[in-house]
Design a protein around this motif. Structure first.
Motif: not given
Length: 849
Positions: A825-840, A842-849
């Motif tokens: 869960e910690k790794a997924a949260d960090y990954l989502v924050r990084w993707l939302n800030a640098n790549v995406l 349309t942001t991811i609100n819930s990952f991986p579900h």
């Protein structure tokens, strides 16, 4: 002269006055001449209390006696000082004042506090000989003060003594972890508010009740706004900074914590928001005229006009609108597309200004318009009465759907509860009927446990592949959607095939999509199944697939029809086979005859295809020379197919391994039509040579006696490599059958992590000077493996062996404990924050579900 000796006799001790027990030598302790030492603990409360007043004659006599000084010395009371130290005002603190009676008689002790701050429970007690009692001394002050007072206590209502009570009564207080708080937004933050944590600790001896007060701006807020902190406990509170609309400068506000029976605490909060400037591209969004109950989607674009990332949030929406995403980041000088979905369940003219709140900027809005109407759809026919239809035969009636509105409309027809009825197409139907009428698939409920490990992607793909292959068309679907273009009509047929001799009458199961039942679509369907004069089983002959081989004679396949005459009179029958005589694919052994009452015969039909396609023909049976109307319709269908090879999966995915290790996968080739074939193969590598090896453990011959063939594919490389190629199998004529193959080998710890985690105890790292770090098998692992191999067991994968994916059960050979959920869960949260800030965008609100 000599003195007469005087012998001292031992003192006689009356057992009535024995207080102590006799020792091992049966000697009696001497009579008490002084009080035994007694420890008075102010923090030890006596649960059991003695009588408040003397209750019998002995107690009354003893408690009224005036005690001598020697007797008073045998009474121990204390402690002489009760120090409550720091206490909160209006709170109760309790300490124990104990009295020990070392006399041989009862005594009465009474405590008389002469102040409001001190109480005694109980106020008096009768103390038996040789026992101790405790008085609960309760201190409670209504004001802040340093309290010091002598408290009087009396023995037998005659002898007065005092003890000291000290206390420092203070106001209720809370100690905050911070005196002020600065809140802001990090570069990767996508939140519209900033939060900080504040801790409040209660150093006092009573609950501290608090309540926060805010200004009218409501820029800063606290949760919980009110509550209570137990003595010695710490409570966490969340300070939330909600930036003012259109303001990107620093904002400040002072919050006040009011403490019951304590002083108010001022807490300074500061918030900083980066500037945002955005606008909508376009002046409005007009959906036009739409049908009621059906969603319609469009897009609007927001342009970021500033050289910094902007964060947006859609304001409150009416129930007719749905926006995706509701919360997102807009890259600097970039844009963001919002999907706007409109759905109204009532006819109306809709108008709304879509407001988007920008963090650190002014809100922007765009008007949205739409008009919802109920389409004017009706059925031209009045009712559908099939009359009498012979059991086993089929009847048809025309149905015309008319749309007189200015928009397209759809209706749903559901014959699932009426198996004898279905929808059919007229013979002169246009070629695009599949775009007008299509089946509605029922959604299957899937019971998934989110806590279970996800299915292996390879396994999931295999199951989907099998499901898609297992699907078959069992005839016309009885749950259909029909699209009717604006100002047009659609011609269909209702087919009635009675399964019994009974009457049918029901309301035509049709609904306007998004609306439901309508009067203009309400019709009655009626029909009756009649007892047949002539029976034929089956009326549909399905020959399935027939293999066509070049250069090999194709033999026909056969099916038998059974005809019966349940009537009391003979029947002359005839089948019109003119439609199947032209190509000769279908043939009937007999086409006419005479059948006596209660007799039955068999007619054989054959099917021999010439092309790789689906064949289907309808022929008609007539009785008693009545050729104006067929008595039965016979359907003949089959499929001609060429021999082919299929696979038990769509793609071969070799497991990822470190350099020098073998990756292996096993799959199956399935025979579909070949009688005897020796399979050839080759790799279709586009660039260079890929070190792939193939093996047929059971040989490479497939045919009638062996319908499936096992193939093992392996791969090993000493250099990093990732490939995606194709493996071709072919028959004697060179017909290709291709399956994709992909694999990876790498010396990177990150790439090979799944393999390393799976075999962590079997390998070790080797580091040579000037050489990269490499993974090699541990010597102890080799010994253990050889030992187990001698016992015909296999404990792991050696370097000479393979990392293997053998079948769809590969999930069972993982062999390691899953990573702890909290770390995932910690790794997924960090990954989502990084993707939302640098790549995406349309942001991811819930990952991986």
């Amino acid at each position: 002269r000599l003195e007469e000796p005087k012998i001292e006799l031992p003192k006689e001790v009356n057992s009535l006055w024995v207080v102590k027990s006799i020792d091992d030598k049966h000697e009696v302790y001497p009579e008490h001449t002084k009080t035994r030492e007694f420890v008075h603990n102010p923090d030890k409360l006596y649960k059991k209390k003695s009588n408040v007043q003397p209750e019998n004659h002995t107690e009354q006599r003893d408690c009224s006696v005036t005690l001598s000084g020697e007797a008073l010395q045998k009474i121990s009371a204390g402690p002489s000082l009760l120090d409550f130290e720091k206490v909160n005002v209006k709170s109760e603190s309790v300490k124990s004042f104990s009295v020990y009676n070392d006399l041989r008689q009862f005594i009465l002790v009474r405590i008389n506090p002469d102040c409001d701050e001190v109480r005694s429970y109980p106020s008096s007690q009768v103390i038996p000989p040789g026992q101790s009692v405790g008085f609960d001394i309760v201190f409670c002050s209504q004001k802040v003060q340093n309290f010091a007072r002598l408290i009087n206590y009396v023995i037998n209502d005659q002898h007065s003594f005092k003890f000291q009570v000290n206390a420092q009564a203070e106001a209720v207080s809370l100690k905050l972890s911070k005196n002020n708080m600065k809140l802001g937004f990090s570069d990767d933050s996508l939140q519209m508010v900033a939060n900080g944590v504040l801790e409040a600790t209660n150093p006092g001896n009573s609950d501290a009740n608090f309540a926060w007060t805010f200004t009218d701006n409501q820029i800063f807020s606290v949760k919980p706004q009110r509550g209570s902190v137990a003595p010695g406990e710490t409570k966490r509170m969340t300070i939330t900074f909600t930036p003012s609309k259109g303001i990107f400068k620093q904002e400040e506000e002072t919050l006040y914590m009011k403490i019951e029976n304590g002083e108010e605490i001022a807490f300074r909060c500061t918030g900083q928001t980066p500037e945002s400037r955005c606008r909508f591209i376009g002046s409005n969004l007009d959906f036009g005229v739409l049908p009621v109950g059906l969603p319609q989607s469009s897009h609007v674009t927001i342009k970021n006009m500033h050289r910094a990332n902007a964060v947006m949030e859609v304001a409150e929406l009416p129930p007719e609108l749905e926006i995706t995403p509701m919360h997102a980041k807009i890259p600097r000088e970039g844009s963001l597309n919002l999907k706007v979905t409109y759905l109204s369940n009532d006819a109306c003219d809709f108008e709304h200004h879509l407001e988007v709140i920008l963090r650190g900027g002014k809100s922007i809005s765009i008007p949205i318009k739409a008009q919802s109407i109920i389409p004017d759809v009706k059925i031209k026919e009045k009712d559908f009465d099939f009359g009498g239809v012979t059991f086993g035969n089929s009847g048809y009636l025309n149905m015309t759907l008319v749309n007189e509105s200015i928009i397209d409309a759809s209706v749903n027809i559901d014959f699932r509860d009426f198996p004898e009825f279905e929808i059919a197409f007229p013979a002169d139907s246009p070629d695009d009927m599949s775009s007008i009428v299509h089946a509605i698939k029922e959604k299957e409920e899937v019971n998934e446990d989110p806590d279970d490990p996800e299915m292996d992607p390879l396994m999931k793909e295999e199951e989907e592949f099998e499901e898609s292959d297992s699907e078959s068309d069992d005839g016309i679907n009885k749950f259909l959607k029909v699209l009717i273009k604006r100002s047009s009509e659609v011609q269909l047929l209702i087919k009635f095939t009675p399964s019994d001799t009974e009457s049918y009458m029901f309301e035509f199961p049709i609904e306007l999509e998004g609306v439901g039942k309508m009067d203009s679509l309400t019709r009655t369907v009626a029909g009756e199944g009649l007892k047949p004069r002539f029976l034929m089983e089956p009326t549909v002959a399905d020959f399935k697939k027939q293999v066509i081989s070049d250069g090999v004679k194709t033999f026909p396949s056969y099916l038998d029809f059974k005809i019966s005459n349940p009537d009391s009179f003979p029947i002359v029958w005839e089948i019109d086979d003119s439609r199947i005589q032209e190509d000769g694919v279908f043939k009937l052994e007999r086409t006419k005859g005479r059948l006596d009452p209660d007799c039955s015969e068999t007619i054989r039909a054959s099917f021999i295809p010439y092309e790789n396609k689906v064949y289907e023909e309808e022929i008609y049976l007539f009785i008693d020379g009545k050729f104006d109307r067929p008595y039965l319709t016979i359907t003949l269908k089959g499929e001609g197919t060429v021999p082919r090879l299929t696979f038990d999966r769509r793609e071969i995915i070799l497991p990822l391994v470190p350099l020098g290790f073998v990756a292996k996968s096993s799959f199956m080739i399935i025979n579909d039509g070949y009688e005897n074939l020796e399979i050839g193969h080759k790799f279709l590598s586009e660039v260079g040579r890929i070190p792939l090896e193939i093996d047929f453990p059971d040989g490479n011959t497939i045919g009638v006696t062996r319908n499936k063939l096992t193939v093992e594919l392996s791969f090993k490389s000493q250099t990093p490599l990732s490939f995606n190629t194709k493996l071709e199998f072919h028959d004697d004529n060179g017909t290709p059958f291709i399956i994709p193959v992909c694999g990876t080998t790498d010396n990177s710890l990150f790439s090979a992590f799944p393999f390393i985690q799976r075999h962590l105890e079997e390998y070790q790292w080797r580091v040579d000077e000037g050489q990269p770090v490499q993974l090699e098998q541990d010597a102890s692992s080799d010994i253990e493996e050889n030992t187990y191999q001698s016992r015909k067991f296999h404990t792991g994968f050696s370097k000479s062996g393979a990392s293997s994916v053998v079948s769809r059960s590969a999930k069972s050979i993982v062999g390691y404990e899953p990573v702890a959920r909290i770390h995932l869960e910690k790794a997924a949260d960090y990954l989502v924050r990084w993707l939302n800030a640098n790549v995406l965008q349309t942001t991811i609100n819930s990952f991986p579900h």
